[in-house]
Design an enzyme around this catalytic site. Structure first.
Site: not given
Length: 514
Positions: A196, A202, A255-256, A341, A372, A486
């Site tokens: 963005k 990263e 972002g999400r 978030e 399982h 961060k």
């Protein structure tokens, strides 16, 4: 908390807690009352998803109480602001216009979204047409929503065919990037950088390493192989990306919530705009339902009623999602970020402390594998965990129909068993073989799992998150909780900051201390 909101919660807390068995025994119309479909048009007629909340503890009294709570929280007014492009992210002074990218929202926002998607579509078609040479691979570099959304959609929609082989890399751990390098021919690879701000450490570190990989392998103009997906196009140009390969998206798209914007570029490149567009259409069908339907008939709001019941009134700390479809294997990961978030907050939108639990921990897996692994706890553990099941009537494979029949029966049986309980001992008296039952679940039964259905599922959960946030009086659109770590990582990298003795010892042991 206003007096009306406080009164609504007090009333909800006073209502009796009836068992699922009692609720079904006393209401022959329960399934019909608490099941409904959201549909959209297809060539053959209509397709859609059935949402069945009958195996939850919602009843008429609870629903009426939650409707009063929604009114006290001004749900209708806040929903109008959301779709009207008004500021709903109050801490950052922004609107939240992701639905406008799908064609539902303020006219100006919708027009902007359509123009930006048309720009993306032209670039996708140009690449497919050979404008950037032979392209067989795309390495999509992002993090958070910039990676989870594309990864989910590419995995779900390209099991049969991918026009371009897409590898999504988010982790700064170089092992992830090296795995993508190993799978790609650098001469036939594009790099998408999704950020963005175009400053995410990263993402930009991985992007620099990807350019070096291209250069080291003889690609003459590495930046000429980069497509930038960003709300800061000027920074992408400064970084070296030609403006013709910069795909902007609005600052008001978080972002999400960004899969519908140019962040969806890797999906469109993999499946073509002819499949990306139906994904938007499926999401739009949910947008229209959520915008235009009031009270408990609004299925996203109804889901939030159940969420609030279990979190606030029954003390449930987690919610599980199990997709009985291999193609939705990444959905629980996607929902973790979307829900935790967005609604993992400790203050209300006005800055005052919350007065109850907010988002539960979202987790899950894929059926039948999960049966399982974790269903032992769900059936016999001491935790009460509301469960969502998601499954498609139509199979995603061409094998013997027995495969899909077994998958469906297992999905439905788990919900039935969680509700009914019982004892598997011959005499019905062995406590180790006893199941208490009365454990809630909801089922989302899809006609098929295609691009439109995937879009509808994601949009449903986006609006479910917003509805929950309104009922909790919080802001679901900021995420300051990701920033502190961060900041401290940057301080370590720059040698600034004073840390606790444990952290100092770890830094020294790892060779990172001065």
């Amino acid at each position: 908390m206003s007096d009306n909101i406080s009164s609504a919660w007090t009333h909800l807390q006073s209502l009796p807690q009836r068992t699922l068995a009692e609720l079904f025994e006393g209401d022959d119309a329960r399934v019909d009352t608490l099941s409904a479909r959201i549909e959209w048009d297809v060539e053959e007629g209509q397709a859609g998803i059935l949402f069945d909340w009958s195996k939850t503890h919602l009843d008429a009294d609870l629903i009426a109480g939650f409707e009063k709570l929604a009114k006290a929280c001004d749900f209708a007014g806040k929903r109008t602001k959301l779709f009207g492009g008004e500021i709903v992210n109050v801490t950052e002074g922004r609107a939240a216009t992701h639905s406008a990218m799908r064609g539902v929202g303020d006219d100006a926002d919708v027009e902007e979204g359509q123009a930006l998607l048309a720009r993306m579509g032209m670039l996708v078609e140009a690449i497919h047409g050979g404008a950037l040479g032979e392209v067989e691979h795309l390495i999509h570099i992002g993090i958070g929503g910039s990676a989870l959304g594309p990864a989910l959609a590419v995995d779900a929609l390209t099991r049969d065919l991918a026009l371009v082989d897409v590898h999504v890399v988010s982790n700064i751990d170089g092992v992830a990037l090296e795995a993508a390098f190993e799978a790609c021919d650098p001469a036939k690879t594009l790099i998408a950088v999704a950020s963005k701000t175009f400053t995410t450490i990263e993402t930009m570190t991985n992007a620099a390493s990807a350019l070096k990989w291209l250069s080291d392998n003889g690609v003459p103009d590495p930046t000429g192989r980069v497509v930038a997906l960003t709300a800061s196009p000027e920074r992408a140009v400064e970084w070296g990306v030609d403006e013709t390969r910069v795909l902007p998206f609005p600052e008001s798209v978080g972002g999400r919530y960004s899969l519908w914007s140019s962040i969806g570029f890797p999906v469109a490149l993999a499946v073509g705009m002819e499949d990306f567009t139906p994904m938007l259409a499926g999401a739009q069908a949910v947008d229209l339902h959520f915008r235009d339907t009031d009270g408990a008939e609004n299925l996203c709001l109804r889901a939030a009623f159940a969420d609030q019941y279990y979190t606030r009134l029954r003390g449930c700390q987690t919610r599980a999602c199990f997709a009985y479809d291999e193609r939705l294997g990444l959905l629980p990961n996607y929902l973790q970020q979307l829900e935790m978030e967005s609604n993992g907050k400790r203050v209300k939108a006005d800055g005052s402390p919350v007065d109850g639990p907010t988002a539960p921990i979202t987790w899950g897996g894929v059926g039948t594998d999960a049966q399982h692994a974790v269903f032992q706890l769900l059936h016999q553990g001491t935790h009460l965990v509301p469960v969502d099941f998601i499954v498609s009537i139509a199979p995603g494979d061409a094998l013997d129909p027995a495969h899909h029949a077994i998958l469906l029966t297992n999905c439905f049986a788990q919900g039935a068993a969680l509700m009914a309980g019982g004892n598997m001992a011959a005499d019905g008296k062995d406590p180790a073989r006893a199941f208490p039952g009365d454990r809630p679940s909801a089922t989302m039964l899809c006609d098929d799992l295609d691009a439109a259905t995937l879009g509808a599922l994601i949009a449903f959960h986006e609006h479910r998150v917003f509805a929950n946030a309104v009922l909790m009086e919080i802001n679901p659109f900021d995420q300051f909780g990701v920033e502190l770590g961060k900041k401290m990582a940057n301080e370590i990298g720059s040698g600034d900051g004073d840390f606790d003795a444990s952290t100092k010892a770890l830094l020294e042991r790892a060779g990172l201390a001065d």
